[in-house]
Enzyme design. Structure first.
Site, PDB file in Angstrom:
ATOM      1  N   CYS A 180       9.463  11.907 -11.441  1.00  0.00           N
ATOM      2  CA  CYS A 180       9.678  12.808 -10.269  1.00  0.00           C
ATOM      3  C   CYS A 180       9.228  14.170 -10.449  1.00  0.00           C
ATOM      4  O   CYS A 180       8.730  15.077  -9.598  1.00  0.00           O
ATOM      5  CB  CYS A 180      10.845  12.866  -9.735  1.00  0.00           C
ATOM      6  SG  CYS A 180      11.755  11.497  -8.856  1.00  0.00           S
ATOM      7  N   HIS A 233      11.243  19.505  -5.391  1.00  0.00           N
ATOM      8  CA  HIS A 233      11.449  18.138  -5.196  1.00  0.00           C
ATOM      9  C   HIS A 233      12.389  17.681  -4.271  1.00  0.00           C
ATOM     10  O   HIS A 233      13.574  18.005  -4.514  1.00  0.00           O
ATOM     11  CB  HIS A 233      11.501  17.640  -6.744  1.00  0.00           C
ATOM     12  CG  HIS A 233      11.702  15.803  -6.823  1.00  0.00           C
ATOM     13  ND1 HIS A 233      10.679  15.231  -6.110  1.00  0.00           N
ATOM     14  CD2 HIS A 233      12.560  15.280  -7.342  1.00  0.00           C
ATOM     15  CE1 HIS A 233      11.069  13.903  -6.317  1.00  0.00           C
ATOM     16  NE2 HIS A 233      12.196  13.940  -7.025  1.00  0.00           N
ATOM     17  N   ASN A 273      12.828  10.398  -0.947  1.00  0.00           N
ATOM     18  CA  ASN A 273      12.229  10.793  -2.131  1.00  0.00           C
ATOM     19  C   ASN A 273      11.064  10.091  -2.356  1.00  0.00           C
ATOM     20  O   ASN A 273      10.848   8.781  -2.684  1.00  0.00           O
ATOM     21  CB  ASN A 273      13.191  10.401  -3.123  1.00  0.00           C
ATOM     22  CG  ASN A 273      12.641  10.868  -4.463  1.00  0.00           C
ATOM     23  OD1 ASN A 273      11.493  11.152  -4.794  1.00  0.00           O
ATOM     24  ND2 ASN A 273      13.749  10.977  -5.515  1.00  0.00           N
TER      25      ASN A 273
HETATM   26  O1  UT7 Z   1      14.172  11.976  -7.848  1.00  0.00           O
HETATM   27  C1  UT7 Z   1      14.636  11.740  -9.349  1.00  0.00           C
HETATM   28  C2  UT7 Z   1      15.967  11.984  -9.574  1.00  0.00           C
HETATM   29  N1  UT7 Z   1      17.086  11.394  -8.919  1.00  0.00           N
HETATM   30  C3  UT7 Z   1      18.035  12.166  -8.375  1.00  0.00           C
HETATM   31  O2  UT7 Z   1      17.869  13.126  -8.493  1.00  0.00           O
HETATM   32  C4  UT7 Z   1      19.102  11.477  -7.996  1.00  0.00           C
HETATM   33  C5  UT7 Z   1      20.330  12.260  -8.349  1.00  0.00           C
HETATM   34  N2  UT7 Z   1      21.510  11.339  -7.956  1.00  0.00           N
HETATM   35  C6  UT7 Z   1      22.060  11.334  -6.742  1.00  0.00           C
HETATM   36  O3  UT7 Z   1      21.403  11.972  -5.740  1.00  0.00           O
HETATM   37  C7  UT7 Z   1      23.038  11.080  -6.442  1.00  0.00           C
HETATM   38  O4  UT7 Z   1      23.893  10.445  -7.640  1.00  0.00           O
HETATM   39  C8  UT7 Z   1      23.208   9.686  -5.368  1.00  0.00           C
HETATM   40  C9  UT7 Z   1      22.668   9.943  -4.067  1.00  0.00           C
HETATM   41  C10 UT7 Z   1      22.250   8.561  -5.775  1.00  0.00           C
HETATM   42  C11 UT7 Z   1      24.622   9.113  -5.174  1.00  0.00           C
HETATM   43  O5  UT7 Z   1      25.524  10.113  -4.516  1.00  0.00           O
HETATM   44  P1  UT7 Z   1      26.719  10.395  -5.324  1.00  0.00           P
HETATM   45  O6  UT7 Z   1      27.565  11.158  -4.583  1.00  0.00           O
HETATM   46  O7  UT7 Z   1      26.493  10.508  -6.887  1.00  0.00           O
HETATM   47  O8  UT7 Z   1      27.647   8.996  -5.088  1.00  0.00           O
HETATM   48  P2  UT7 Z   1      28.119   7.953  -6.208  1.00  0.00           P
HETATM   49  O9  UT7 Z   1      27.041   7.216  -6.977  1.00  0.00           O
HETATM   50  O10 UT7 Z   1      29.152   8.788  -6.996  1.00  0.00           O
HETATM   51  O11 UT7 Z   1      28.781   6.972  -5.462  1.00  0.00           O
HETATM   52  C12 UT7 Z   1      30.210   7.362  -4.664  1.00  0.00           C
HETATM   53  C13 UT7 Z   1      30.523   6.101  -3.843  1.00  0.00           C
HETATM   54  C14 UT7 Z   1      30.544   4.971  -4.670  1.00  0.00           C
HETATM   55  O12 UT7 Z   1      31.655   4.012  -4.325  1.00  0.00           O
HETATM   56  P3  UT7 Z   1      33.180   4.230  -5.137  1.00  0.00           P
HETATM   57  O13 UT7 Z   1      32.792   3.598  -6.365  1.00  0.00           O
HETATM   58  O14 UT7 Z   1      33.635   5.516  -5.171  1.00  0.00           O
HETATM   59  O15 UT7 Z   1      34.035   3.294  -4.212  1.00  0.00           O
HETATM   60  C15 UT7 Z   1      29.423   3.949  -4.371  1.00  0.00           C
HETATM   61  O16 UT7 Z   1      29.564   2.580  -4.733  1.00  0.00           O
HETATM   62  O17 UT7 Z   1      29.621   5.821  -2.778  1.00  0.00           O
HETATM   63  C16 UT7 Z   1      29.166   4.509  -3.056  1.00  0.00           C
HETATM   64  N3  UT7 Z   1      27.952   3.911  -2.564  1.00  0.00           N
HETATM   65  C17 UT7 Z   1      27.375   4.115  -1.342  1.00  0.00           C
HETATM   66  N4  UT7 Z   1      28.231   4.030  -0.040  1.00  0.00           N
HETATM   67  C18 UT7 Z   1      27.536   3.768   1.001  1.00  0.00           C
HETATM   68  C19 UT7 Z   1      26.621   4.188  -3.255  1.00  0.00           C
HETATM   69  N5  UT7 Z   1      25.640   4.127  -2.433  1.00  0.00           N
HETATM   70  C20 UT7 Z   1      25.925   4.176  -1.167  1.00  0.00           C
HETATM   71  C21 UT7 Z   1      25.533   3.790  -0.003  1.00  0.00           C
HETATM   72  N6  UT7 Z   1      26.217   3.717   1.105  1.00  0.00           N
HETATM   73  N7  UT7 Z   1      24.195   3.650   0.251  1.00  0.00           N
END
Ligand code: UT7
Length: 326
Positions: free
Chosen positions: A113, A253, A283
């Site tokens: 990225c 980004h 993204n």
């Molecule tokens: O561009 C390159 C660099 N990449 C980035 O900068 C991405 C960095 N990471 C992020 O932006 C975030 O970590 C994400 C957007 C990928 C995820 O958001 P988060 O707030 O960190 O969520 P999480 O991974 O902690 O997940 C929270 C909950 C989980 O459920 P439990 O374990 O709490 O029951 C996930 O399973 O949300 C769940 N979850 C979803 N629920 C509905 C994960 N993806 C989804 C989804 N829809 N699409």
């Protein structure tokens, strides 16, 4: 000798993938996607045999038309991508052929990225050294080619697109003035493609294991991105004696609206100065920053101080200080 950005071009494939579409494909909701990421729609490249180079070629053609030059005038094409048409040859070589840039040499840069700001910094060197007069830097990714559309944690994030800028010798004090780029390879296991490279070549088993898709452990990447992008943006401002009032635009980004907000807060830059189009495109990896420049081109003024900032797989991150040239 400084390198000035003298034209920009972009390409977005016409097909859209909306949050409503994704609700039918995986267990997710429009509400979750919007509040956690800021994304509503993404563009997806469809069509047999079409790849990253096809989008990159369109972006470069648009840039040439805007600047009134032909591809034969280009000396060098650098393409940042994590989704090359093939492992080799370089996608930049293929773009050169598709647009007829017969006088250009060309190569790819891989920094996930952060690819565009890395490639921009590399391209700048060839102008500053006097070696080349017209350098095109492309950021292009067909992320849909490596996204697992059964994995809700990644499939909602990414889209396909290309953006490009033209660098030429600056005639005044404007141009790409500084960059700070960083790498921390200990982050490599949080965001990567497990198979298809030399460590783990593609096999029937790796495909069955879905190891050719993006793997991301979102939380650690998020935490590192918030700190990395904000710190390096503050660092480049300090290094160049820029206050938040001096900054006309932050071009971040577009990975997650919350990471963008944290960076802007750290820089003390108000929302009205932050380019945000993640809701429309998701993204698009190497394409996000040049696509912002395309979308905001009409609002940019000569002399504007612009900070580009990115964070991505590797980990790689950094910021670039540009004084806008037109
Ligand atoms: O561009 C390159 C660099 N990449 C980035 O900068 C991405 C960095 N990471 C992020 O932006 C975030 O970590 C994400 C957007 C990928 C995820 O958001 P988060 O707030 O960190 O969520 P999480 O991974 O902690 O997940 C929270 C909950 C989980 O459920 P439990 O374990 O709490 O029951 C996930 O399973 O949300 C769940 N979850 C979803 N629920 C509905 C994960 N993806 C989804 C989804 N829809 N699409």
């Amino acid at each position: 000798m400084k390198a000035a950005i003298t034209a920009v071009g972009g390409y977005l494939p016409p097909d859209l993938l909306t949050n409503a579409d994704l609700e039918k494909m995986v267990d997710t909701t429009d509400e979750w996607i919007k509040t956690r990421t800021g994304i509503s729609t993404r563009h997806i490249l469809k069509g047999e045999g079409l790849g990253t180079s096809d989008m990159g070629a369109e972006a470069v053609k648009q840039l040439c038309a805007k600047r009134g030059i032909t591809p034969m005038d280009i000396d060098l094409i650098i393409c940042a991508t994590v989704t090359p048409d093939h492992q080799f040859p370089a996608t930049a070589n293929i773009i050169s052929d598709k647009i007829g840039a017969k006088n250009a040499w060309s190569f790819d840069v891989g920094a996930a990225c952060s690819g565009f700001i890395y490639a921009l910094t590399v391209g700048t060197q060839f102008i500053e050294s006097g070696k080349n007069k017209k350098v095109v830097v492309v950021g292009a990714d067909k992320m849909s080619s490596i996204v697992d559309y059964t994995d809700r944690t990644t499939c909602v994030l990414f889209g396909d697109a290309a953006g490009a800028v033209l660098l030429e010798p600056s005639e005044d004090e404007t141009g790409v003035l500084d960059s700070i780029l960083k790498t921390d390879g200990t982050g490599r296991n949080y965001l990567y493609q497990k198979s298809g490279g030399s460590v783990n070549p593609a096999s029937a088993q790796t495909v069955l294991n879905k190891e050719h898709y993006i793997f991301q452990d979102g939380q650690p990447v998020f935490k590192a991105a918030v700190v990395g992008m904000a710190d390096v943006s503050a660092e480049i401002m300090e290094k160049n004696g820029l206050s938040s009032e001096d900054v006309a635009w932050l071009v971040p980004h577009q990975a997650n609206l919350r990471i963008i907000d944290a960076t802007a807060r750290r820089m003390g830059v108000g929302n009205e100065k932050v380019m945000i189009n993640i809701h429309k495109y998701g993204n698009t990896t190497a394409a996000t920053i040049p696509l912002c420049l395309v979308d905001w081109e009409n609002q940019l003024n000569k002399g504007d101080n612009i900070i580009l900032a990115a964070f991505g797989g590797g980990f790689t991150w950094g910021s670039v200080y540009v004084k806008w040239s037109y």
